[in-house]
Design an enzyme around this catalytic site. Structure first.
Site, mmCIF file in Angstrom:
data_model
loop_
_atom_site.group_PDB
_atom_site.id
_atom_site.type_symbol
_atom_site.label_atom_id
_atom_site.label_comp_id
_atom_site.label_asym_id
_atom_site.label_seq_id
_atom_site.Cartn_x
_atom_site.Cartn_y
_atom_site.Cartn_z
ATOM 1 N N GLU A 42 4.144 -5.979 6.860
ATOM 2 C CA GLU A 42 3.377 -4.956 7.585
ATOM 3 C C GLU A 42 3.755 -4.883 9.061
ATOM 4 O O GLU A 42 3.709 -3.816 9.677
ATOM 5 C CB GLU A 42 1.875 -5.237 7.456
ATOM 6 C CG GLU A 42 1.268 -4.859 6.110
ATOM 7 C CD GLU A 42 1.381 -5.950 5.057
ATOM 8 O OE1 GLU A 42 2.186 -6.891 5.228
ATOM 9 O OE2 GLU A 42 0.653 -5.869 4.047
ATOM 10 N N GLU A 70 -0.754 -9.106 -1.550
ATOM 11 C CA GLU A 70 -2.191 -9.353 -1.357
ATOM 12 C C GLU A 70 -2.958 -9.253 -2.681
ATOM 13 O O GLU A 70 -3.913 -9.987 -2.906
ATOM 14 C CB GLU A 70 -2.749 -8.376 -0.313
ATOM 15 C CG GLU A 70 -2.200 -8.686 1.081
ATOM 16 C CD GLU A 70 -2.642 -7.679 2.122
ATOM 17 O OE1 GLU A 70 -2.201 -6.510 2.020
ATOM 18 O OE2 GLU A 70 -3.417 -8.041 3.011
ATOM 19 N N ALA A 78 0.862 -1.178 0.000
ATOM 20 C CA ALA A 78 0.000 0.000 0.000
ATOM 21 C C ALA A 78 0.903 1.234 0.000
ATOM 22 O O ALA A 78 2.073 1.147 0.386
ATOM 23 C CB ALA A 78 -0.873 -0.014 1.250
ATOM 24 N N GLY A 109 0.475 -5.126 0.539
ATOM 25 C CA GLY A 109 -0.668 -5.038 -0.365
ATOM 26 C C GLY A 109 -0.347 -5.560 -1.755
ATOM 27 O O GLY A 109 -1.235 -6.043 -2.469
#
Ligand code: 3H9
Length: 690
Positions: free
Chosen positions: A128, A108, A66, A105
């Site tokens: 993370e 992901e 992210a 992310g």
């Protein structure tokens, strides 16, 4: 090439829609990238000429996560979850084509693709946890379904970047591509999936890797135990574990809810804010405003180290570890042999733990050449003096170096507190002189203070930063002042800790307060570890300080089995009534007023003067930015990362509250608490310094 948006293109090649993201530096999932993915995938699904889709990235890496800079801002563009839903539910197979790192992310997103292909140099991970977070886009529920609970626990709580070949073994990657052949191999793979009629694999539906662990509480209890020491104080590792537990025990959608709930708790908490701050601080610390990117660098292909003691030996190992030959100088053959044998022993211990091979031990030792004459330092590119802290001795050495070392060599001192300008003035080349303050043990500790003298050239500073990176240190450039940044701030804590003992707090009260705050150990346990007799002289000792009295009583610290604490044969410490007696008597002789002191007061007394000193350091320009001070303290002195360092923590408390406390303390306790003028200014003008 058809453009989807400013960071995304879509091109159909051999019936495969190639969606390419190009958002430097790391293709993070910013609003633009999410929009590009969203519109690219939906266009590819609608295009009848397209049979399959690949998602691939330009630049150095696949999506690295992210976009952390967007955290805390109002959401813009399509949500990541919507994009992932579209990918996962696509009627056409979607392949993630991975190079560089597929992180957070990014992984992901790849986990919602039906297949993954990677080049051998690629790595995957869910890091993370290092930002005080957990994977919040379904990663905690999908990863265990692919690799099993145990491996997912390890990956998510360590944040490790797993090499592609291991990912292939785990099933996280389905196919390997040739290095440099990612796009063409991904296209071939996608076509193969179509021609073989392979299924549209949805990781969310898989359960064969986790069903065996359903209700296996022991697995999680064992795992928690195994990481307890390393993760003390951190919230994120535990929350990551709870998510894997949910993945194993609950249906996918319910597991997602657990993930969302815990993600938001972490995201809005102070620990993650601190860890994200440190992430950026670490990347900023090497940027020196007045040193241009194209500053010429001096090549450093050989190093000389003066002193084969603990510091000199540890420093030398750093260079040998990366293949740079080191000439190490000691006064006598005996001391040299001793130093070299300690280095060898250190390497052998590392090899015994399986971290390096026996051949590597020999290779590294072969790079370290011991000499007993300083004259041997006539050809090296960088010289580091690491003798004990004595200005006259250091001056004498630098005078000699000036006559011996080749022109252009960097002359560095490992002093931890002395005036680098004064040392530089002994030479005719002060522009080549710099402080390189390593922390003990120098082969282990990450921090390096680069002490920039008044005359140090920009090229020498830039070259020092470059070599620091090469030997994997986190370097902070600091100015010349007593103790520089780290030890100067430490002196504040030490002074208050010592004073508190004569006001009624016992050494273990103070140590416990700081340990519970998150430091690996308190100042008194630390003194015991270092040895109370460092700098103590039996002949001249006159019981003036508590340290004198303890040393006179044979309490020299851990090495003598007792110091502030008493130690058992395994070096476990326990409070000692004899020390309490010594303190009591010492206090009575000085008519000290003892009282009960709360843990909160101990923390304020120890930590607030450190914050104040940080402001003085900034005021004097001895650190470039507040976050550099926090980098020094989190990497060199064990300030817990989840508290962000003294300057971040001060902001968390409120600089206005710290200022008010200091003003009161100045009135009640003395001038050492006088607030820094810069702190007053920051509070009055509400300046943001972080
Ligand atoms: C996440 O994904 C949450 C999701 O689970 C949930 C969502 C709902 N964002 O390190 P470098 C910048 S959390 C923004 O020097 P390297 C960095 O600041 C994220 N910026 O390069 C630097 O900027 P500058 C999980 C980022 O080659 C530049 O990129 N992902 C981000 O040594 C170069 O960085 C992670 O935790 C980001 N995500 O290493 C991965 N990442 O040039 C974090 C980097 O202005 N990133 N920047 O100083 C890394 O570990 C390393 O950057 C990486 C490259 C290994 C990728």
């Amino acid at each position: 090439m058809p453009t989807i948006n400013e960071v995304t293109t879509l091109e159909v090649k051999e019936e495969v829609a190639v969606i390419t993201l190009n958002s430097p530096p790391v293709n993070a999932l910013s609003a633009n990238v999410r929009e590009g993915l969203n519109n690219g995938v939906s266009a590819a699904i609608e295009d009848n000429s397209v049979k399959s889709i690949i998602i691939i990235c330009e630049g150095r890496t696949f999506i690295a996560g992210a976009d952390i800079t967007e955290f805390g801002q109002a959401p813009k563009g399509p949500s990541l979850y919507d994009v992932q839903d579209m990918i996962e539910n696509s009627p056409k197979p979607i392949v993630a084509a991975i190079h560089g790192t597929a992180l957070g992310g990014g992984l992901e997103v790849a986990l919602t693709c039906h297949y993954r292909i990677a080049v051998p140099s690629a790595k995957c991970g869910l890091p993370e946890v290092n930002l005080g977070l957990l994977p919040g886009a379904g990663g905690t529920q999908r990863l265990p379904r692919i690799v099993g609970a145990q491996k997912a626990l390890v990956m998510m709580t360590s944040g490790e970047h797993v090499p592609a070949n291991q990912c292939l073994e785990m099933g996280l990657v389905d196919e390997m591509a040739g290095e440099g052949e990612l796009e063409s191999d991904a296209i071939n793979f996608a076509n193969k999936i179509v021609s073989e009629g392979r299924p549209l694999v949805k990781v969310r539906d898989a359960d064969d890797k986790i069903k065996g662990d359903k209700g296996n509480d022991a697995l999680f209890a064992e795992f928690r135990k195994s990481i307890l020491r390393k993760t003390r104080g951190f919230l994120a590792p535990e929350y990551n574990i709870q998510c894997v537990e949910a993945a194993v025990n609950l249906p996918f959608e319910e597991g997602l809810k657990v993930e969302q709930d815990l993600f938001m708790k972490l995201m809005t908490g102070s620990q993650s804010a601190a860890q994200r701050y440190i992430f950026f601080a670490q990347r900023q610390v090497t940027k020196i405003p007045d040193i241009e990117k194209d500053t010429p660098l001096k090549e450093i292909n050989s190093v000389g180290v003066i002193g084969a003691g603990t510091m000199g030996g540890g420093i030398s190992m750093n260079f040998a570890n990366v293949g740079i030959p080191v000439t190490i100088i000691e006064q006598s053959q005996e001391r040299l042999d001793k130093g070299l044998s300690i280095i060898r022993k250190n390497y052998e211990n590392t090899a015994a733990k399986g971290r390096i091979t026996n051949e590597q031990v020999e290779e590294r030792m072969a790079l370290i050449d011991g000499q007993t004459s300083i004259e041997a330092l006539d050809s090296q590119d960088l010289i580091i003096e690491a003798v004990f802290e004595n200005m006259d001795l250091k001056k004498d050495i630098f005078k000699q170096l000036d006559g011996i070392c080749k022109e252009g060599a960097i002359l560095a001192s490992n002093t931890s507190a002395l005036d680098v300008n004064e040392i530089a003035a002994e030479t005719n080349r002060p522009e080549d002189v710099i402080g390189l303050h390593f922390f003990s043990p120098a082969n282990v500790m990450k921090l390096l203070e680069i002490v920039r003298g008044d005359k140090t050239s920009k090229s020498v500073v830039a070259s020092s930063l470059a070599i620091a990176k090469k030997i994997q240190k986190i370097a902070a450039v600091v100015g010349v002042c007593p103790g520089f940044v780290g030890n100067r701030i430490l002196a504040q804590r030490q002074r208050e800790a010592n004073k508190l003992i004569l006001e009624g707090a016992l050494p273990w009260d103070i140590d416990d307060a700081l340990f519970d705050f998150g430091f690996p150990m308190g100042p008194f346990a630390m003194s015991d570890l270092a040895g109370l007799d460092i700098g103590w002289n039996k002949e001249t000792s006159n019981g003036e300080t508590l340290r004198d009295v303890l040393c006179e009583a044979g309490r020299l610290g851990q090495k003598s089995g007792k110091g502030f604490y008493t130690y058992d044969e395994n070096r476990n410490k326990s409070p000692d009534p004899e020390v309490e007696e010594i303190i009591k008597k010492f206090g009575e002789e000085r008519q000290a007023q003892m009282r009960d002191i709360s843990k909160e007061e101990i923390l304020q007394r120890c930590l607030y003067p450190m914050i104040n000193e940080g402001f003085k350091i900034l005021e004097e320009g001895m650190a470039i930015r507040a976050s550099d001070i926090d980098i020094v303290w989190t990497n060199g002195y064990g300030w817990p990362v989840y508290e962000g360092g003294p300057m971040f923590y001060g902001n968390l408390v409120g600089y206005d509250k710290v200022l008010e406390w200091l003003q009161n303390a100045e009135k009640e306790l003395g001038p050492e608490f006088k607030p820094s003028a810069y702190l007053e200014k920051v509070v009055a003008e509400k300046i943001n310094i972080l």
